[in-house]
Design a protein around this motif. Structure first.
Motif, mmCIF file in Angstrom:
data_model
loop_
_atom_site.group_PDB
_atom_site.id
_atom_site.type_symbol
_atom_site.label_atom_id
_atom_site.label_comp_id
_atom_site.label_asym_id
_atom_site.label_seq_id
_atom_site.Cartn_x
_atom_site.Cartn_y
_atom_site.Cartn_z
ATOM 1 N N ILE A 17 0.843 -1.190 0.000
ATOM 2 C CA ILE A 17 0.000 0.000 0.000
ATOM 3 C C ILE A 17 0.886 1.250 0.000
ATOM 4 C CG2 ILE A 17 -1.866 1.221 1.159
ATOM 5 C CD1 ILE A 17 -2.628 -1.558 0.110
ATOM 6 N N ASN A 18 1.829 1.281 0.932
ATOM 7 C CA ASN A 18 2.826 2.346 1.019
ATOM 8 C C ASN A 18 3.973 1.840 1.895
ATOM 9 O OD1 ASN A 18 1.953 2.789 3.811
ATOM 10 N ND2 ASN A 18 0.205 3.878 2.916
ATOM 11 N N ASP A 19 4.901 2.723 2.250
ATOM 12 C CA ASP A 19 6.062 2.309 3.041
ATOM 13 C C ASP A 19 5.690 1.897 4.467
ATOM 14 O OD1 ASP A 19 7.875 2.684 1.006
ATOM 15 O OD2 ASP A 19 8.249 4.781 1.519
ATOM 16 N N PHE A 20 4.484 2.234 4.888
ATOM 17 C CA PHE A 20 4.056 1.935 6.252
ATOM 18 C C PHE A 20 3.073 0.765 6.320
ATOM 19 C CE2 PHE A 20 4.828 6.522 5.784
ATOM 20 C CZ PHE A 20 5.926 6.656 6.627
ATOM 21 N N GLU A 21 2.576 0.333 5.186
ATOM 22 C CA GLU A 21 1.628 -0.785 5.127
ATOM 23 C C GLU A 21 1.975 -1.661 3.929
ATOM 24 O OE1 GLU A 21 -3.202 -1.666 5.084
ATOM 25 O OE2 GLU A 21 -2.439 0.399 4.998
ATOM 26 N N THR A 22 2.518 -2.833 4.199
ATOM 27 C CA THR A 22 2.997 -3.682 3.106
ATOM 28 C C THR A 22 3.048 -5.139 3.556
ATOM 29 O OG1 THR A 22 4.774 -3.940 1.486
ATOM 30 C CG2 THR A 22 5.422 -3.392 3.726
ATOM 31 N N THR A 23 3.478 -6.005 2.660
ATOM 32 C CA THR A 23 3.549 -7.438 2.938
ATOM 33 C C THR A 23 4.937 -7.968 2.601
ATOM 34 O OG1 THR A 23 1.193 -7.755 2.473
ATOM 35 C CG2 THR A 23 2.593 -9.706 2.392
ATOM 36 N N PHE A 24 5.454 -8.829 3.485
ATOM 37 C CA PHE A 24 6.757 -9.447 3.279
ATOM 38 C C PHE A 24 6.577 -10.960 3.130
ATOM 39 C CE2 PHE A 24 7.368 -5.601 5.770
ATOM 40 C CZ PHE A 24 8.364 -4.950 5.061
ATOM 41 N N VAL A 25 7.463 -11.576 2.337
ATOM 42 C CA VAL A 25 7.369 -13.004 2.062
ATOM 43 C C VAL A 25 8.681 -13.685 2.424
ATOM 44 C CG1 VAL A 25 7.032 -14.752 0.290
ATOM 45 C CG2 VAL A 25 5.698 -12.650 0.215
ATOM 46 N N ILE A 26 8.589 -14.835 3.123
ATOM 47 C CA ILE A 26 9.750 -15.672 3.426
ATOM 48 C C ILE A 26 9.452 -17.068 2.892
ATOM 49 C CG2 ILE A 26 11.282 -16.562 5.234
ATOM 50 C CD1 ILE A 26 10.238 -14.316 7.051
ATOM 51 N N GLU A 27 10.332 -17.577 2.023
ATOM 52 C CA GLU A 27 10.117 -18.883 1.404
ATOM 53 C C GLU A 27 11.425 -19.431 0.821
ATOM 54 O OE1 GLU A 27 7.508 -18.635 -1.977
ATOM 55 O OE2 GLU A 27 8.511 -16.876 -2.767
ATOM 56 N N PRO A 28 11.523 -20.741 0.564
ATOM 57 C CA PRO A 28 10.618 -21.818 1.034
ATOM 58 C C PRO A 28 11.013 -22.261 2.442
ATOM 59 C CG PRO A 28 12.323 -22.726 -0.361
ATOM 60 C CD PRO A 28 12.599 -21.260 -0.292
ATOM 61 N N HIS A 208 7.017 -27.815 1.489
ATOM 62 C CA HIS A 208 7.495 -26.494 1.869
ATOM 63 C C HIS A 208 6.334 -25.507 1.997
ATOM 64 C CE1 HIS A 208 11.339 -28.205 0.392
ATOM 65 N NE2 HIS A 208 11.879 -27.378 1.278
ATOM 66 N N GLU A 209 6.624 -24.407 2.699
ATOM 67 C CA GLU A 209 5.601 -23.393 2.950
ATOM 68 C C GLU A 209 6.126 -22.007 2.578
ATOM 69 O OE1 GLU A 209 3.505 -25.365 6.914
ATOM 70 O OE2 GLU A 209 5.051 -23.811 7.135
ATOM 71 N N ARG A 210 5.193 -21.107 2.358
ATOM 72 C CA ARG A 210 5.493 -19.688 2.172
ATOM 73 C C ARG A 210 4.862 -18.922 3.338
ATOM 74 N NH1 ARG A 210 3.039 -18.642 -2.515
ATOM 75 N NH2 ARG A 210 4.928 -18.580 -3.797
ATOM 76 N N LEU A 211 5.652 -18.072 3.990
ATOM 77 C CA LEU A 211 5.151 -17.242 5.087
ATOM 78 C C LEU A 211 4.985 -15.814 4.595
ATOM 79 C CD1 LEU A 211 4.497 -16.517 8.044
ATOM 80 C CD2 LEU A 211 6.978 -16.314 8.444
ATOM 81 N N LYS A 212 3.751 -15.295 4.700
ATOM 82 C CA LYS A 212 3.475 -13.907 4.336
ATOM 83 C C LYS A 212 3.159 -13.121 5.611
ATOM 84 C CE LYS A 212 0.843 -13.163 0.764
ATOM 85 N NZ LYS A 212 -0.318 -13.237 -0.178
ATOM 86 N N ILE A 213 3.836 -12.011 5.791
ATOM 87 C CA ILE A 213 3.618 -11.157 6.962
ATOM 88 C C ILE A 213 3.102 -9.811 6.477
ATOM 89 C CG2 ILE A 213 4.670 -10.061 8.974
ATOM 90 C CD1 ILE A 213 6.816 -12.247 8.894
ATOM 91 N N THR A 214 1.851 -9.517 6.788
ATOM 92 C CA THR A 214 1.246 -8.236 6.426
ATOM 93 C C THR A 214 1.371 -7.300 7.616
ATOM 94 O OG1 THR A 214 -0.319 -9.328 4.944
ATOM 95 C CG2 THR A 214 -0.842 -7.084 5.631
ATOM 96 N N LEU A 215 2.011 -6.165 7.402
ATOM 97 C CA LEU A 215 2.384 -5.283 8.509
ATOM 98 C C LEU A 215 1.941 -3.847 8.240
ATOM 99 C CD1 LEU A 215 4.039 -4.759 11.118
ATOM 100 C CD2 LEU A 215 6.070 -4.574 9.676
ATOM 101 N N LYS A 216 1.405 -3.207 9.279
ATOM 102 C CA LYS A 216 1.004 -1.802 9.186
ATOM 103 C C LYS A 216 1.482 -1.061 10.420
ATOM 104 C CE LYS A 216 -3.013 1.245 8.632
ATOM 105 N NZ LYS A 216 -4.499 1.308 8.522
ATOM 106 N N THR A 217 2.139 0.093 10.216
ATOM 107 C CA THR A 217 2.576 0.922 11.340
ATOM 108 C C THR A 217 1.771 2.218 11.362
ATOM 109 O OG1 THR A 217 4.283 2.223 10.190
ATOM 110 C CG2 THR A 217 4.899 0.005 10.946
#
Length: 346
Positions: A17-28, A208-217
């Motif tokens: 969305i912007n620098d303060f609200e986004t999603t990060f991915v860690i895989e596999p 294997h799995e994919r981890l998605k972390i949706t973060l908002k500050t």
């Protein structure tokens, strides 16, 4: 030790969305590791990221928080609640060795007062300049000194009373009439954090799995910087457990000298949820004054409260859930630190 498949960490630009609200991915990740890593990262983000928050305020001619100020529409409780909702960008250089900063404000301007009207910020940058503070009538005035410090987690006003005593004469103020009032400090800049785990079809016999972390500050810290800070905190803990000397030592741990007594939900006012003035007034008129009372209501019961619309109900439910989660995460981290300290004393 058998090696793991190399993982990647990246920002998912398609969901940013912007620098303060986004999603990060860690895989596999190997099966089960998504939840393992996601849970510890999420709890650390919600409870342990350093930021800035006020802990005391001195308002001209105000002796306690239950007063009203002539010429101002809001009472002192609502004024303080609105001021607490102002967010400041974290800059450790502005707090010095005493970990203290002061913001002063004085105005006789008729009409609405917003955070943008605060000129003397002592170098601190206000993120939400449209934050409403109060409305001053003709002939009215508002003057206050707001004291801030850096910290982590959530600290209630009862504990901040002792913080005021510790600072003592360092809380310098030109306001002659009025007392220093302790207020709640919510240091956490993370307003929302969710983890999602997806299965990957890699063609390998190992799942294997994919981890998605949706973060908002709240806008005081970039989401990527919050993730980086959380990772350093986690590494510091496991570095000690694993006795790893190859990594740079992170000076994170402090000796705990006393233990805080937990405050039960039935003692905590709904003011701590930072709800809108309309929602607070509607709840008080319906005789709901504590978080414990509010948490027992269903969505239907909330909707039946007079002057609470659909958006207000949704806002109450969301903020109640986030507040409980922050409080639980902060108390868990504090409890674990106390247990570690007790084991070390034996």
């Amino acid at each position: 030790m058998e090696k793991f498949q190399k993982i990647t960490y990246k920002e998912l630009l398609a969901e940013k969305i912007n620098d303060f609200e986004t999603t990060f991915v860690i895989e596999p990740l190997m099966r089960g590791y998504g939840n393992t890593l996601g849970t510890v990262i999420r709890r650390t983000l919600l409870s342990s990221i350093t930021s800035v928050a006020p802990f005391a305020i001195k308002i001209n001619n105000v002796e306690h928080e239950f007063e009203i100020i002539s010429g101002i529409r809001e009472d002192v409780i609502n004024i303080i609640a609105n001021i607490r909702a102002i967010h400041f960008t974290y800059n450790p250089e502005l707090f010095g060795k005493d970990n203290l900063a002061k913001i002063s404000f004085k105005s006789t301007k008729e009409g609405e007062i917003l955070a943008s009207d605060i000129a003397d910020t002592n170098g601190l940058e206000i993120v939400n300049k449209d934050q409403y503070i109060c409305t001053i009538a003709k002939g009215g005035s508002l003057e206050f000194d707001l004291f801030l410090r850096t910290g982590r987690g959530y600290i209630d006003f009862e504990e901040n009373k002792s913080v005021i005593q510790e600072y003592g004469p360092k809380l310098a103020s030109k306001i002659k009439n009025g007392k220093f009032l302790a207020i709640d400090s919510d240091f956490s800049p993370v307003t929302n954090c969710a983890i999602h785990i997806e299965e990957l079809n890699t063609g390998s016999t190992i799942e294997h799995e994919r981890l998605k972390i949706t973060l908002k500050t709240n806008g005081t810290i970039y989401a990527k910087d919050a993730m980086e800070q959380a990772a350093k905190i986690i590494i510091a803990h496991f570095q000690i457990i694993g006795n790893i000397d190859a990594l740079q030592t992170i000076d994170l741990f402090e000796e705990i000298t006393n233990k805080k007594e937990n405050v039960t939900l039935n003692e905590i006012s709904i003011d701590k949820l930072n709800l809108t003035i309309r929602s607070l007034n509607a709840l008080r008129r319906a005789n709901y004054n504590t978080i414990d009372e509010l948490s027992k209501l269903t969505e239907e019961e909330l909707s039946n409260i007079k002057n609470l619309g659909k958006k207000s109900v949704e806002d109450i439910i969301e903020k109640l859930a986030v507040w409980k989660e922050k409080k639980a995460a902060s108390e868990e981290v504090s409890s674990e630190a106390n247990n570690d300290n007790d084991e070390g004393d034996k």
